[in-house]
Design a protein around this motif. Structure first.
Motif, PDB file in Angstrom:
ATOM      1  N   HIS A  33       0.854  -1.186   0.000  1.00 13.09           N
ATOM      2  CA  HIS A  33       0.000   0.000   0.000  1.00 13.09           C
ATOM      3  C   HIS A  33       0.891   1.238   0.000  1.00 13.09           C
ATOM      4  N   ALA A  34       0.682   2.116  -0.971  1.00 15.33           N
ATOM      5  CA  ALA A  34       1.489   3.333  -1.076  1.00 15.33           C
ATOM      6  C   ALA A  34       1.182   4.255   0.099  1.00 15.33           C
ATOM      7  N   ALA A  35       2.194   4.491   0.924  1.00 11.89           N
ATOM      8  CA  ALA A  35       1.997   5.307   2.124  1.00 11.89           C
ATOM      9  C   ALA A  35       2.101   6.799   1.840  1.00 11.89           C
ATOM     10  N   GLY A  36       2.446   7.165   0.619  1.00 14.16           N
ATOM     11  CA  GLY A  36       2.587   8.570   0.253  1.00 14.16           C
ATOM     12  C   GLY A  36       3.060   8.673  -1.182  1.00 14.16           C
ATOM     13  N   GLU A  37       3.195   9.898  -1.669  1.00 11.96           N
ATOM     14  CA  GLU A  37       3.558  10.116  -3.068  1.00 11.96           C
ATOM     15  C   GLU A  37       4.941   9.579  -3.384  1.00 11.96           C
ATOM     16  N   GLU A  38       5.898   9.798  -2.469  1.00 12.20           N
ATOM     17  CA  GLU A  38       7.259   9.316  -2.711  1.00 12.20           C
ATOM     18  C   GLU A  38       7.304   7.792  -2.734  1.00 12.20           C
ATOM     19  N   HIS A  39       6.549   7.179  -1.826  1.00 13.94           N
ATOM     20  CA  HIS A  39       6.481   5.720  -1.795  1.00 13.94           C
ATOM     21  C   HIS A  39       5.816   5.183  -3.059  1.00 13.94           C
TER      22      HIS A  39
END
Length: 209
Positions: A177-183
């Motif tokens: 699960h993408a925890a943020g834009e950078e991830h």
């Protein structure tokens, strides 16, 4: 402002930005470009000390980059069998702030029953992966690498090295699960793609791809 002044400012910005890089390779590359631009600027304005010093810096950066390229890193995976492992606890404590930046939802209790793997680079524990089984998926709860080693080599080694074992175990894909834009950008760079079946923010990477 004349174009030569702009060139000098651009060189200054490149050198300054290079010092903010956590990756040694990126630091050297940006510093090299900045030094070359500074050397050109010094030559154009007739500032010979600027030309000589930055020419020397450029040569030093090239030498170090060539040396780093010749050195072949060795990678290993070290699986931790206990969630209360003392070194694991110290690693998580020391890097807690940086981990929270990329994985704000990560909790220590998720270690229980999970597969915990350190990524060793030249025998240094520079990465940590925490994952668990969910049906046919390997769900990645934590995929963390310390700042100075974020060149994707550790992650690529882990996903490549574990692929055969997971396939033999009946797994179908990696899921995160993408925890943020950078991830999210990192996952896409690693080949993960949005997983509509899992829901919004979930990405998957097939083991057979």
């Amino acid at each position: 402002m004349e174009w030569m002044d702009i060139l000098g400012y651009a060189a200054s910005v490149l050198v300054a930005v290079s010092l903010t890089m956590s990756s040694i390779v990126k630091l050297r590359v940006l510093n090299l470009i900045g030094a070359v631009v500074f050397a050109v600027y010094g030559w154009l304005v007739g500032a010979h000390p600027v030309l000589v010093v930055n020419g020397f810096i450029a040569v030093v950066n090239v030498a170090y980059l060539l040396r780093m390229r010749r050195l072949e890193d060795t990678f290993e995976l070290l699986e931790i069998s206990r969630a209360d492992n003392a070194y694991l606890g110290r690693f998580l404590d020391f890097h807690a702030g940086d981990i929270a930046r990329f994985f704000p939802c990560f909790e220590r209790r998720s270690l229980e029953g999970a597969t915990i793997v350190f990524i060793l680079r030249n025998m240094l524990p520079v990465g940590l992966v925490v994952c668990r089984r969910d049906g046919d998926d390997v769900v990645i709860g934590l995929d963390y690498v310390i700042p100075s080693y974020r060149d994707l080599q550790c992650a690529r080694f882990f996903y490549r090295e574990r692929r055969a074992d997971y396939l033999d175990g009946g797994f179908r894909q990696y899921t995160a699960h993408a925890a943020g834009e950078e991830h999210r950008r990192y996952l896409e760079t690693m080949g993960f793609r949005p997983d509509a079946q899992r829901g919004e923010g979930f990405y998957s990477l097939g083991l057979t791809g």
